[in-house]
Design a protein around this motif. Structure first.
Motif, PDB file in Angstrom:
ATOM      1  N   ASN A 173      62.755   4.230  30.015  1.00 14.29           N
ATOM      2  CA  ASN A 173      62.024   5.070  29.081  1.00 14.29           C
ATOM      3  C   ASN A 173      61.431   4.171  28.000  1.00 14.29           C
ATOM      4  OD1 ASN A 173      60.981   7.084  27.516  1.00 14.29           O
ATOM      5  ND2 ASN A 173      62.944   7.982  26.954  1.00 14.29           N
ATOM      6  N   LYS A 174      60.142   3.883  28.109  1.00 11.53           N
ATOM      7  CA  LYS A 174      59.458   3.051  27.121  1.00 11.53           C
ATOM      8  C   LYS A 174      58.966   3.879  25.949  1.00 11.53           C
ATOM      9  CE  LYS A 174      58.054  -0.458  30.422  1.00 11.53           C
ATOM     10  NZ  LYS A 174      56.957  -1.249  30.982  1.00 11.53           N
ATOM     11  N   ASP A 175      59.061   5.203  26.062  1.00  8.62           N
ATOM     12  CA  ASP A 175      58.590   6.116  25.027  1.00  8.62           C
ATOM     13  C   ASP A 175      59.750   6.457  24.101  1.00  8.62           C
ATOM     14  OD1 ASP A 175      56.655   7.880  23.834  1.00  8.62           O
ATOM     15  OD2 ASP A 175      57.759   9.529  24.737  1.00  8.62           O
ATOM     16  N   SER A 176      59.466   6.533  22.807  1.00  9.85           N
ATOM     17  CA  SER A 176      60.524   6.879  21.856  1.00  9.85           C
ATOM     18  C   SER A 176      60.357   8.280  21.298  1.00  9.85           C
ATOM     19  CB  SER A 176      60.532   5.860  20.702  1.00  9.85           C
ATOM     20  OG  SER A 176      59.276   5.866  20.048  1.00  9.85           O
ATOM     21  N   GLY A 177      59.434   9.052  21.851  1.00 13.94           N
ATOM     22  CA  GLY A 177      59.164  10.388  21.341  1.00 13.94           C
ATOM     23  C   GLY A 177      60.028  11.462  21.977  1.00 13.94           C
ATOM     24  N   ARG A 237      71.786   9.848  40.466  1.00 13.44           N
ATOM     25  CA  ARG A 237      72.769   9.123  39.669  1.00 13.44           C
ATOM     26  C   ARG A 237      71.947   8.158  38.815  1.00 13.44           C
ATOM     27  NH1 ARG A 237      75.377   6.021  43.294  1.00 13.44           N
ATOM     28  NH2 ARG A 237      74.634   4.073  42.454  1.00 13.44           N
ATOM     29  N   VAL A 238      71.760   8.505  37.549  1.00 10.40           N
ATOM     30  CA  VAL A 238      70.823   7.810  36.672  1.00 10.40           C
ATOM     31  C   VAL A 238      71.480   6.572  36.073  1.00 10.40           C
ATOM     32  CG1 VAL A 238      69.381   8.022  34.615  1.00 10.40           C
ATOM     33  CG2 VAL A 238      69.665   9.979  36.148  1.00 10.40           C
ATOM     34  N   MET A 239      70.776   5.435  36.222  1.00  8.41           N
ATOM     35  CA  MET A 239      71.159   4.188  35.572  1.00  8.41           C
ATOM     36  C   MET A 239      69.986   3.794  34.681  1.00  8.41           C
ATOM     37  SD  MET A 239      72.781   2.225  38.852  1.00  8.41           S
ATOM     38  CE  MET A 239      71.507   2.772  39.988  1.00  8.41           C
ATOM     39  N   ARG A 240      70.245   3.609  33.410  1.00  8.03           N
ATOM     40  CA  ARG A 240      69.162   3.345  32.458  1.00  8.03           C
ATOM     41  C   ARG A 240      68.860   1.857  32.353  1.00  8.03           C
ATOM     42  NH1 ARG A 240      68.858   7.852  28.057  1.00  8.03           N
ATOM     43  NH2 ARG A 240      69.842   9.511  29.215  1.00  8.03           N
ATOM     44  N   VAL A 241      67.587   1.572  32.119  1.00  9.28           N
ATOM     45  CA  VAL A 241      67.094   0.222  31.915  1.00  9.28           C
ATOM     46  C   VAL A 241      66.465   0.196  30.534  1.00  9.28           C
ATOM     47  CG1 VAL A 241      65.476  -1.517  32.769  1.00  9.28           C
ATOM     48  CG2 VAL A 241      66.634  -0.019  34.375  1.00  9.28           C
ATOM     49  N   THR A 242      66.568  -0.926  29.831  1.00 10.91           N
ATOM     50  CA  THR A 242      65.980  -1.014  28.489  1.00 10.91           C
ATOM     51  C   THR A 242      64.477  -0.841  28.565  1.00 10.91           C
ATOM     52  OG1 THR A 242      65.811  -3.413  28.663  1.00 10.91           O
ATOM     53  CG2 THR A 242      67.808  -2.523  27.642  1.00 10.91           C
ATOM     54  N   GLY A 243      63.899  -0.355  27.491  1.00 12.24           N
ATOM     55  CA  GLY A 243      62.476  -0.044  27.459  1.00 12.24           C
ATOM     56  C   GLY A 243      61.550  -1.237  27.453  1.00 12.24           C
ATOM     57  N   ASP A 244      62.069  -2.437  27.236  1.00 19.43           N
ATOM     58  CA  ASP A 244      61.198  -3.611  27.194  1.00 19.43           C
ATOM     59  C   ASP A 244      61.088  -4.322  28.543  1.00 19.43           C
ATOM     60  OD1 ASP A 244      63.811  -4.433  27.178  1.00 19.43           O
ATOM     61  OD2 ASP A 244      63.533  -6.019  25.685  1.00 19.43           O
ATOM     62  N   ALA A 245      61.628  -3.748  29.580  1.00 13.46           N
ATOM     63  CA  ALA A 245      61.591  -4.362  30.909  1.00 13.46           C
ATOM     64  C   ALA A 245      60.211  -4.184  31.538  1.00 13.46           C
ATOM     65  CB  ALA A 245      62.654  -3.747  31.810  1.00 13.46           C
ATOM     66  N   ILE A 262      61.970  -4.469  36.730  1.00 15.39           N
ATOM     67  CA  ILE A 262      62.552  -3.202  37.185  1.00 15.39           C
ATOM     68  C   ILE A 262      62.714  -3.212  38.697  1.00 15.39           C
ATOM     69  CG2 ILE A 262      62.109  -0.724  37.401  1.00 15.39           C
ATOM     70  CD1 ILE A 262      60.862  -0.903  34.580  1.00 15.39           C
ATOM     71  N   THR A 263      61.695  -3.692  39.419  1.00 14.47           N
ATOM     72  CA  THR A 263      61.820  -3.730  40.877  1.00 14.47           C
ATOM     73  C   THR A 263      62.902  -4.710  41.320  1.00 14.47           C
ATOM     74  OG1 THR A 263      60.003  -5.325  41.011  1.00 14.47           O
ATOM     75  CG2 THR A 263      59.459  -2.995  41.334  1.00 14.47           C
ATOM     76  N   VAL A 264      63.033  -5.824  40.618  1.00 11.54           N
ATOM     77  CA  VAL A 264      64.098  -6.778  40.951  1.00 11.54           C
ATOM     78  C   VAL A 264      65.462  -6.152  40.697  1.00 11.54           C
ATOM     79  CG1 VAL A 264      65.168  -8.967  40.261  1.00 11.54           C
ATOM     80  CG2 VAL A 264      62.708  -8.845  40.642  1.00 11.54           C
ATOM     81  N   ARG A 265      65.612  -5.477  39.562  1.00  9.55           N
ATOM     82  CA  ARG A 265      66.883  -4.793  39.264  1.00  9.55           C
ATOM     83  C   ARG A 265      67.145  -3.656  40.239  1.00  9.55           C
ATOM     84  NH1 ARG A 265      68.499  -3.435  33.249  1.00  9.55           N
ATOM     85  NH2 ARG A 265      70.421  -2.921  34.318  1.00  9.55           N
ATOM     86  N   MET A 266      66.070  -3.004  40.669  1.00 11.48           N
ATOM     87  CA  MET A 266      66.229  -1.906  41.620  1.00 11.48           C
ATOM     88  C   MET A 266      66.806  -2.435  42.929  1.00 11.48           C
ATOM     89  SD  MET A 266      63.378   0.815  42.893  1.00 11.48           S
ATOM     90  CE  MET A 266      62.617  -0.142  44.164  1.00 11.48           C
ATOM     91  N   HIS A 267      66.318  -3.549  43.395  1.00  7.31           N
ATOM     92  CA  HIS A 267      66.830  -4.124  44.633  1.00  7.31           C
ATOM     93  C   HIS A 267      68.219  -4.719  44.437  1.00  7.31           C
ATOM     94  CE1 HIS A 267      63.288  -3.475  47.048  1.00  7.31           C
ATOM     95  NE2 HIS A 267      62.532  -3.937  46.070  1.00  7.31           N
ATOM     96  N   ALA A 268      68.489  -5.271  43.251  1.00  3.60           N
ATOM     97  CA  ALA A 268      69.797  -5.873  42.990  1.00  3.60           C
ATOM     98  C   ALA A 268      70.894  -4.818  42.876  1.00  3.60           C
ATOM     99  CB  ALA A 268      69.743  -6.716  41.724  1.00  3.60           C
ATOM    100  N   LYS A 269      70.574  -3.666  42.294  1.00  2.00           N
ATOM    101  CA  LYS A 269      71.578  -2.606  42.113  1.00  2.00           C
ATOM    102  C   LYS A 269      71.570  -1.609  43.258  1.00  2.00           C
ATOM    103  CE  LYS A 269      72.318  -2.518  37.227  1.00  2.00           C
ATOM    104  NZ  LYS A 269      72.810  -1.659  36.204  1.00  2.00           N
ATOM    105  N   VAL A 274      59.443   4.800  35.517  1.00  2.00           N
ATOM    106  CA  VAL A 274      59.051   4.192  34.249  1.00  2.00           C
ATOM    107  C   VAL A 274      58.236   5.215  33.475  1.00  2.00           C
ATOM    108  CG1 VAL A 274      57.816   2.312  33.137  1.00  2.00           C
ATOM    109  CG2 VAL A 274      59.011   1.900  35.292  1.00  2.00           C
ATOM    110  N   ILE A 275      58.745   5.607  32.311  1.00  2.00           N
ATOM    111  CA  ILE A 275      58.035   6.532  31.425  1.00  2.00           C
ATOM    112  C   ILE A 275      57.224   5.670  30.463  1.00  2.00           C
ATOM    113  CG2 ILE A 275      58.276   8.371  29.723  1.00  2.00           C
ATOM    114  CD1 ILE A 275      61.020   8.984  31.018  1.00  2.00           C
ATOM    115  N   PRO A 276      55.890   5.827  30.413  1.00  2.00           N
ATOM    116  CA  PRO A 276      55.052   4.944  29.589  1.00  2.00           C
ATOM    117  C   PRO A 276      55.265   5.157  28.093  1.00  2.00           C
ATOM    118  CG  PRO A 276      53.738   6.688  30.550  1.00  2.00           C
ATOM    119  CD  PRO A 276      55.113   6.815  31.130  1.00  2.00           C
TER     120      PRO A 276
END
Length: 189
Positions: A58-62, A79-87, A92-99, A106-108
């Motif tokens: 979630n890159k949006d803070s609204g 099963r939601v796993m959160r990623v920091t907004g600065d990724a 994200i795709t690398v983390r997606m394959h790793a996890k 990705v929310i803009p």
């Protein structure tokens, strides 16, 4: 009439003498129904008990971004796993394959602002159609960055379609909340 009755009686006598025929006629369909039901039940349990692992950035803070995250979590399919907004997208795709996540969303950054502007424009048009004075300023919403979806290559097309449908319903829920809120504030001004 006598011939029909005689034929029915003859077939009933033949059937009562044929034990294998009776078994195949009555017990086999019942057995088939039990086996098919057991197989389908285990398949449905497998699908319903396993949730799709999803990376959410979630890159949006609204408020609309926050509501979208809540709506995705309430679907119950993920099963939601959160990623920091600065990724970045590649991270994200690398983390997606790793996890071993099957889906990433990705929310803009400007999602809430664009959704709010879009909702205000829809509310203004609705107010105008009801004969109420339109808002003096019309704000152009511009073209928003879309909510981005990444899929793991092993995910089947039918499952992708069900994931897209679930996410589309979450997006519509958030947008309709924004429209109702804009209408409420337009009426109470």
């Amino acid at each position: 009439m006598y011939t029909l009755w005689a034929t029915i009686l003859k077939d009933a006598r033949i059937l009562t003498r044929d034990k294998v025929g009776l078994t195949l006629m009555f017990i086999m369909p019942v057995l088939l129904v039990v086996v098919i039901t057991a197989i389908q039940n285990s398949t449905f349990e497998l699908v319903n008990d396993n949730k799709v692992p999803l990376l959410l950035c979630n890159k949006d803070s609204g408020e609309a971004g926050f509501q979208l995250v809540q709506a995705i979590e309430k679907i119950g399919m993920f099963r939601v796993m959160r990623v920091t907004g600065d990724a970045s997208d590649t991270q994200i795709t690398v983390r997606m394959h790793a996890k071993d996540a099957l889906v990433a969303i990705v929310i803009p950054r400007a999602y809430s602002a664009v959704t709010l502007l879009k909702a205000k424009n829809i509310a203004a048009r609705a107010m105008n159609e009801f004969g109420l004075p339109p808002d003096s300023q019309r704000i152009e919403a511009g073209k928003p960055d879309p909510v981005t979806l990444f899929y793991h290559p092993v995910l089947q097309q039918s499952y992708r379609s069900s994931v897209q449908g679930a996410l589309r319903s979450a997006l519509q829920l958030v947008e309709s909340r924004q429209i109702v809120r804009s209408l409420y504030f337009s009426i109470n001004e």
